[in-house]
Enzyme design. Structure first.
Site, short mmCIF file in Angstrom:
data_model
loop_
_atom_site.label_atom_id
_atom_site.label_comp_id
_atom_site.label_asym_id
_atom_site.label_seq_id
_atom_site.Cartn_x
_atom_site.Cartn_y
_atom_site.Cartn_z
N ASP A 13 0.82 -1.23 0.00
CA ASP A 13 0.00 0.00 0.00
C ASP A 13 0.85 1.26 0.00
O ASP A 13 0.42 2.30 0.49
CB ASP A 13 -0.95 0.02 1.21
N GLU A 14 2.05 1.20 -0.59
CA GLU A 14 2.94 2.37 -0.55
C GLU A 14 2.59 3.42 -1.60
O GLU A 14 3.09 4.55 -1.54
CB GLU A 14 4.40 1.94 -0.74
N LYS A 16 2.46 2.43 -5.20
CA LYS A 16 3.24 2.02 -6.39
C LYS A 16 2.53 2.37 -7.69
O LYS A 16 3.17 2.76 -8.67
CB LYS A 16 3.52 0.52 -6.31
N GLY A 40 -4.28 -4.01 -4.74
CA GLY A 40 -4.90 -2.98 -5.56
C GLY A 40 -4.01 -1.76 -5.68
O GLY A 40 -3.55 -1.22 -4.68
N HIS A 41 -3.72 -1.34 -6.91
CA HIS A 41 -2.92 -0.15 -7.14
C HIS A 41 -3.85 0.98 -7.59
O HIS A 41 -4.53 0.87 -8.61
CB HIS A 41 -1.85 -0.43 -8.19
N THR A 129 -6.62 -12.04 2.17
CA THR A 129 -7.71 -11.30 1.53
C THR A 129 -8.80 -12.23 1.02
O THR A 129 -9.83 -11.77 0.56
CB THR A 129 -7.18 -10.47 0.34
N GLN A 221 2.27 -5.78 -3.46
CA GLN A 221 2.49 -5.91 -2.02
C GLN A 221 3.75 -5.13 -1.60
O GLN A 221 3.99 -4.06 -2.11
CB GLN A 221 2.58 -7.38 -1.60
#
Length: 422
Positions: A13-14, A16, A40-41, A129, A221
């Site tokens: 979640d950074e 990306k 999810g991006h 998930t 991730q």
């Protein structure tokens, strides 16, 4: 030419997806090399918000080629829903999205197995998930998986055998399920997949490099969720580090160029697992609120805390990071004091090395910084950064030994500052 790799350095979640979108104009090909639709991006531009689960984040930039690599696991039903949503927004992907024949398929029973396994763990749940990722990689390693290329050869026979095997496993669990309801959508997804070109991606990618074209590999991730080096067993099922780009695309280590390591100016984690700098207080809640920290795919609230430089330095080492990218700097705009974890106290001993086990007995040691108390979201140049913010990023660069190349100050692609001195 080389393959540049972009990956997360924390627990995912950074941000990306946004950075891939920003960097894509400099590349001919963008490719995903591991993970599945559990990641999810999120991208925002021109007033629109998109969440990509399996499609590479370079899909919005012109006519660039995008590849789902062999290291990815793909759910046809979720893929169909994703591409149809993009089609409805005016994005036709059929001529610029290619899929590796060696990518493994997530079967409908993989999702059932995921749920059954997690339910059986009781209080020891991993926090999956529920997308079937783990069981799919398990079948891959045990040599029982189905691949995209199997769609072209005796698919029904292979599919029926795999489903029968999974049903036998499920019979040992006290778990009720309705396969028919999810199988229909899954089979419709297979028909959707057939509209796309299947390729031997390892040959395609290496020929692209030989022709002098640049490739950007997009990780999913984060490093601290890597199956080998993450906070095991609270990890994902794939190689999230830079080495995973070699096996997930079929390129040699000497073909890797720059490694872009992405991290948030603070830290988050979704689901179960250790988190040394987690803040279970008003500050943690404020970070969650200001950062809109809820999973792009699951919607689950993310756990929040201060940046962990011990874990980040470990991630930088594992990946050979050459350039850092700091996301969500603006979330810290209003805090009086900012903290960064610079060491751990483990069993009474202080260390800057990431330990074998961080599930208990790890106390973070912090350095404090004055907050900048400035709205940075409208800034367009690093020359506008407040002195206090410069002190924060200078400290991080010195601690990690790698320059911060890009700083994000908001969710839109335009809220991105490339630092000239780096």
């Amino acid at each position: 030419m080389k393959v540049d790799v972009l990956l997360g350095l924390q627990w995912g979640d950074e941000g990306k997806g946004k950075v891939v979108d920003v960097l894509t104009p400099s590349y001919s090909v963008v490719t995903r090399f591991q993970g599945g639709p559990n990641a999810g991006h999120t991208l925002e531009f021109e007033g629109q918000k998109y969440v990509l689960r399996s499609v590479p984040s370079g899909i919005f930039q012109g006519g660039k080629v995008n590849i789902i690599g062999n290291g990815v696991v793909l759910d046809p039903a979720l893929f169909k829903a994703e591409v149809e949503q993009l089609e409805a927004s005016g994005h036709d992907l059929t001529k610029r999205l290619f899929i590796s024949r060696k990518a493994h398929l997530i079967l409908p029973t993989h999702r059932l197995l995921d749920a059954a396994y997690e339910s059986a763990k009781g209080s020891g749940k991993i926090g999956t998930t529920g997308k079937g990722i783990g069981p799919t990689y398990t079948d891959k390693i045990s040599r029982n998986g189905l691949r995209v290329g199997d769609i072209e050869h005796n698919f029904k026979e292979k599919y029926d055998a795999a489903i029968a095997r999974h049903k036998e496993i499920l019979s040992h669990y006290d778990f009720k399920y309705d396969l028919e309801s999810i199988e229909k959508d899954w089979l419709a997804g297979i028909e959707k997949l057939k509209q796309y070109q299947f390729i031997d991606s390892e040959h395609f990618i290496n020929k692209t490099l030989a022709e002098g074209n640049r490739i950007l590999a997009e990780g999913a991730q984060g490093t601290m969720l890597d199956i080998n080096f993450g906070s095991y067993p609270f990890v994902t099922s794939s190689d999230t580090i830079c080495a995973g780009a070699c096996t997930g695309l079929g390129v040699a280590p000497n073909k890797i160029g720059d490694v872009f390591g992405i991290f948030k100016a603070y830290c988050t984690r979704v689901g179960s697992g250790p988190f040394p700098t987690e803040l279970n207080d008003a500050t943690g809640e404020e970070l969650r609120k200001l950062g809109h920290e809820f999973g792009a795919v699951t919607g689950r609230p993310r756990r929040c805390g201060w940046v962990d430089l011990v874990a980040l330095k470990y991630a930088v080492m594992l990946n050979g990071v050459t350039k850092l990218i700091m996301m969500k700097s603006d979330v810290l705009d209003g805090f009086d004091t900012i903290k960064a974890c610079v060491a751990y106290k483990v069993n009474g001993q202080e260390t800057q090395d990431f330990p074998f086990d961080i599930t208990e007995g790890v106390e973070p040691i912090y350095t404090e910084f004055d907050g900048w108390k400035t709205d940075m979201t409208k800034m367009t140049s690093e020359n506008e950064f407040p002195e206090e913010f410069n002190a924060y990023i200078d400290f991080i660069e010195q601690y990690l030994g790698v320059p911060i190349h890009i700083i994000s100050i908001g969710p839109d692609r335009d809220q991105t500052i490339v630092r000239s001195q780096n």
